[in-house]
Design an enzyme around this catalytic site. Structure first.
Site, PDB file in Angstrom:
ATOM      1  N   TYR A 516       0.913  -1.261  -0.016  1.00  0.00           N
ATOM      2  CA  TYR A 516      -0.063  -0.107   0.026  1.00  0.00           C
ATOM      3  C   TYR A 516       0.891   1.396   0.009  1.00  0.00           C
ATOM      4  O   TYR A 516       1.567   1.467   0.934  1.00  0.00           O
ATOM      5  CB  TYR A 516      -0.954  -0.006   1.291  1.00  0.00           C
ATOM      6  CG  TYR A 516      -2.032   1.032   1.029  1.00  0.00           C
ATOM      7  CD1 TYR A 516      -3.280   0.763   0.848  1.00  0.00           C
ATOM      8  CD2 TYR A 516      -1.684   2.235   1.584  1.00  0.00           C
ATOM      9  CE1 TYR A 516      -4.224   1.961   0.556  1.00  0.00           C
ATOM     10  CE2 TYR A 516      -2.659   3.334   1.428  1.00  0.00           C
ATOM     11  CZ  TYR A 516      -3.754   3.034   0.949  1.00  0.00           C
ATOM     12  OH  TYR A 516      -4.879   4.063   0.758  1.00  0.00           O
ATOM     13  N   TYR A 619     -10.580  -3.312   5.819  1.00  0.00           N
ATOM     14  CA  TYR A 619      -9.962  -2.343   6.495  1.00  0.00           C
ATOM     15  C   TYR A 619      -9.983  -2.088   7.991  1.00  0.00           C
ATOM     16  O   TYR A 619      -9.319  -1.113   8.554  1.00  0.00           O
ATOM     17  CB  TYR A 619     -10.833  -0.995   5.804  1.00  0.00           C
ATOM     18  CG  TYR A 619     -10.811  -0.993   4.147  1.00  0.00           C
ATOM     19  CD1 TYR A 619     -10.124  -1.583   3.356  1.00  0.00           C
ATOM     20  CD2 TYR A 619     -11.732   0.072   3.691  1.00  0.00           C
ATOM     21  CE1 TYR A 619     -10.257  -1.230   2.213  1.00  0.00           C
ATOM     22  CE2 TYR A 619     -11.683   0.340   2.497  1.00  0.00           C
ATOM     23  CZ  TYR A 619     -10.925  -0.519   1.535  1.00  0.00           C
ATOM     24  OH  TYR A 619     -11.010   0.043   0.144  1.00  0.00           O
TER      25      TYR A 619
END
Ligand SMILES: C[S@@+](CC[C@H](N)C(=O)[O-])C[C@H]1O[C@@H](n2cnc3c(N)ncnc32)[C@H](O)[C@@H]1O
Length: 649
Positions: A516, A619
């Protein structure tokens, strides 16, 4: 005997001397051989006295057998290697394939054995190999010794190609051969290698360590020279069919283009995988079932520095059922990654994502990120390794942070045990939370009360070797830092989640997908951005780097960091959320900084993933009214999981 014959005899003795045969032995062998060959010295001299050598070796073997069958009287001291030290190759050779050696004349067997012995550093080392005392750090390339009692060598047979799914397409283009053992199916590769046989054997031996020689066996196989064999990790073969690592693809591309004149190498079986095998298997993955969308390996070295814009607008029937103009972006990475990642299948009225692609994190402004060589002590890097740390007999210092074991298996997949621990700590079990004494997140909201921390997930780190390490860039403990190597696509999700990411090929469990990447921002910067985005009813794509927050009393704001992929990011910014059973898991990775205030965050597969499946990660959002304390704003979850936490959906 004529002078010429005497000369020929003397030459033969000279030629046999390096193999340890005395003049007497050679002369007596010649005496027996010459009549058999009609007195022709030419035949005996042929191929550097091959016939003579074989004859001598077979005689030796016969004598050995006779000596062994005689009852022993007393115990003799010997300078030979103890019998429990492994002679890997000779043990391995007799059970090679259906084309068993037993059907061959003794002479050939002996010669083969002798050849292998000569070229096998393992054999030469077994009696003297010594496990080093320093448990913490062992240089790569050190030799191991094995205990023959641990070894159970399976029979191996070649597996017909038609029994191997997808194999035929590859077979046409490669030298790869799969085999099966009595223990389990194993892979066997005859690919390309630029390494010498010695290097390969040494590597695979180190790789296996004490136990892993269990099913080691070198294969003899028509068309290949057995003295150029190496072993592969049987357990990895199936997985590797789908798994491609960047450097493997690179090699594959070189191989396909015929750029580098690599030496052919032989056939392999056994309990370990070297990086070159990864290459060969990866070639398979590349060549089998080539997909249109997949970037041909041959192009990987030549990714142009493309600009992101909709290159083509095709007229097609869209998912919505009407004829629409479909934007197609050839590479959302605009050449920042070594693979191209196209954006496909969007509806014409769908907005193209507005962001700038970056392939590594950048500090936005105030974040404190310390990448100094001085901050990396000898305890945080390997100072004595060379080549591949994964092939060391003992893990080096870089494994200290992960409990003395590397988390990667050879081939680049995460080890099951490590992955399992991470998945179970985040998933169905109650996630293990740790609490800050003075939580930066709460502080940013103006709450200074102690005990206000809502908790942060306790996370295990991956620690990779880095630039201060002495191992090679190709070391197996460098995966995330090598970047994306799997074929991905950004696509429009049909459920209405916006853009998502899907894999083009099947992926094995434990494979690295992507890091990420985003701007590194501080806690205060995050808070500011959050206020702005919420007022504009927009979401920001944040990942908190909060794994180490709890260790400090009061963490300075510029050390409480987040990655924000909203405006600057990589393909991972498109990965959508799925509650609980997502197919990716995010894991903190320590690479250039031992200081865990900053680390990389990388996604690995939690299970095997089929081609064209959407990639998702959890998440960690708490859905519901209380979500205002979260840095990541909740949304109406459309993940479709039966474990979905969004009760209001
Ligand atoms: C990191 S982005 C993912 C990429 C995003 N879909 C896009 O089009 O750019 C996160 C945003 O995607 C959407 N999203 C992600 N997962 C979702 C889900 N399970 N259900 C609904 N929306 C989702 C939400 O709008 C969220 O704020």
């Amino acid at each position: 005997m004529s002078a010429k014959e005497r000369k020929q005899e003397a030459d033969a003795c000279k030629a046999m001397k390096p193999f340890g045969f005395t003049q007497l032995q050679v002369k007596s062998a010649i005496k027996e051989l010459l009549p058999l060959y009609g007195g022709s010295w030419e035949l005996i001299k042929d191929s550097k006295y091959e016939v003579l050598l074989e004859f001598l070796l077979s005689k030796n073997e016969e004598e050995d057998k006779v000596a062994k069958s005689k009852p022993k009287v007393g115990k003799k001291c010997s300078t030979e290697a103890p019998k429990n030290m492994v002679e890997v190759l000779p043990l391995a050779l007799p059970a090679i394939s259906s084309d068993s050696e037993d059907s061959q004349p003794l002479l050939r067997r002996s010669r083969r054995r002798q050849q292998t012995d000569k070229s096998n550093p393992v054999m030469m080392q077994t009696s003297v190999g010594k496990v080093q005392d320093n448990e913490n750090e062992r240089p790569c390339g050190s030799q191991c010794s094995f205990n023959a009692e641990d070894m159970e060598i399976p029979l191996v047979r070649l597996l017909p190609w038609h029994q191997i799914e997808k194999a035929s397409a590859f077979k046409k283009k490669s030298n790869l051969q799969l085999v099966e053992s009595t223990v389990e199916r194993v892979g066997c590769v005859a690919g390309q290698s630029s390494k010498s046989f010695g290097e390969e054997i040494a590597e695979s031996t180190q790789l296996h360590g004490r136990n892993a020689v269990n099913d080691a066996k070198l294969l003899s196989h028509e068309g290949y020279e057995e003295d150029k064999c190496k072993k592969v990790d049987s357990s990895q073969i199936d997985k590797l069919f789908c798994h491609k690592r960047k450097r493997s693809l690179r090699s594959a591309s070189r191989q396909e283009k015929g750029k580098t004149p690599l030496k052919p190498h032989g056939v392999v079986v056994g309990g370990g995988l070297t990086s070159d095998l990864g290459t060969a298997i990866s070639c398979l993955a590349t060549i089998v079932e080539p997909k249109k969308e997949q970037i041909p390996a041959s192009e990987l070295d030549e990714v142009p520095l493309a600009v992101v814009h909709p290159e083509t607008v095709e007229k097609q029937t869209s998912a919505c059922g009407t004829i629409k103009a479909i934007p197609y972006v050839e590479d959302v990475c605009k050449g920042e990654e070594r693979v191209k990642i196209p954006l496909v299948n969007g509806c014409a009225d769908e907005e193209l994502p507005d962001f700038l692609y970056i392939s590594q994190n950048f500090v936005y402004d105030k974040a404190y990120v310390n990448f100094t060589l001085a901050s990396i002590t000898d305890r945080d890097c390997c100072t004595r390794c060379f080549k591949d740390c994964l092939t060391c007999c003992m893990p080096c210092a870089c494994a200290n942070r992960t409990g003395g074991e590397f988390v990667y298996a050879p081939g680049g997949l995460l080890k099951d045990s490590f992955l399992e621990e991470i998945i179970s700590s985040q998933r169905f079990k109650r996630p293990k939370l740790i609490f800050c004494r003075d939580c930066p997140l709460e502080r940013s909201k103006g709450k200074y009360e102690p005990k206000s921390c809502k908790g942060h997930l306790e996370r295990n780190f991956i620690k990779e070797c880095w630039s201060k390490c002495r191992c090679s860039k190709q070391c197996g403990n460098r995966v995330v830092q090598c970047g994306i190597s799997v074929a991905l696509q950004v696509f429009q999700t049909p459920e209405g989640k916006g853009w998502g990411v899907q894999t083009v090929n099947d992926l094995p469990r434990g494979a690295f997908v992507s890091e990420y990447v985003g701007e590194i921002i501080t806690n205060a910067e995050m808070h500011e951005r959050n206020i702005q985005s919420r007022s504009g009813n927009k979401h920001i794509y944040l990942v908190p780097l909060d794994a180490d927050w709890y260790t400090e009393g009061i963490l300075e704001d510029e050390k409480a960091l987040y990655l924000d992929g909203t405006l600057y990011g990589n393909v991972a910014r498109f990965i959508n959320h799925r509650c609980c059973d997502a197919n990716l898991v995010g894991i903190p990775v320590e690479i250039e900084s031992p200081d865990h205030h900053y680390y990389r965050f990388a996604f690995f597969t939690t299970r095997e993933i089929a081609a064209m499946e959407e990639l998702t990660w959890d998440y960690g959002i708490e859905f519901g009214e209380q979500d205002h304390h979260q840095p990541v704003q909740a949304f109406k979850c459309l993940c479709g999981s039966s474990f979905c936490r969004d009760i209001n959906r």
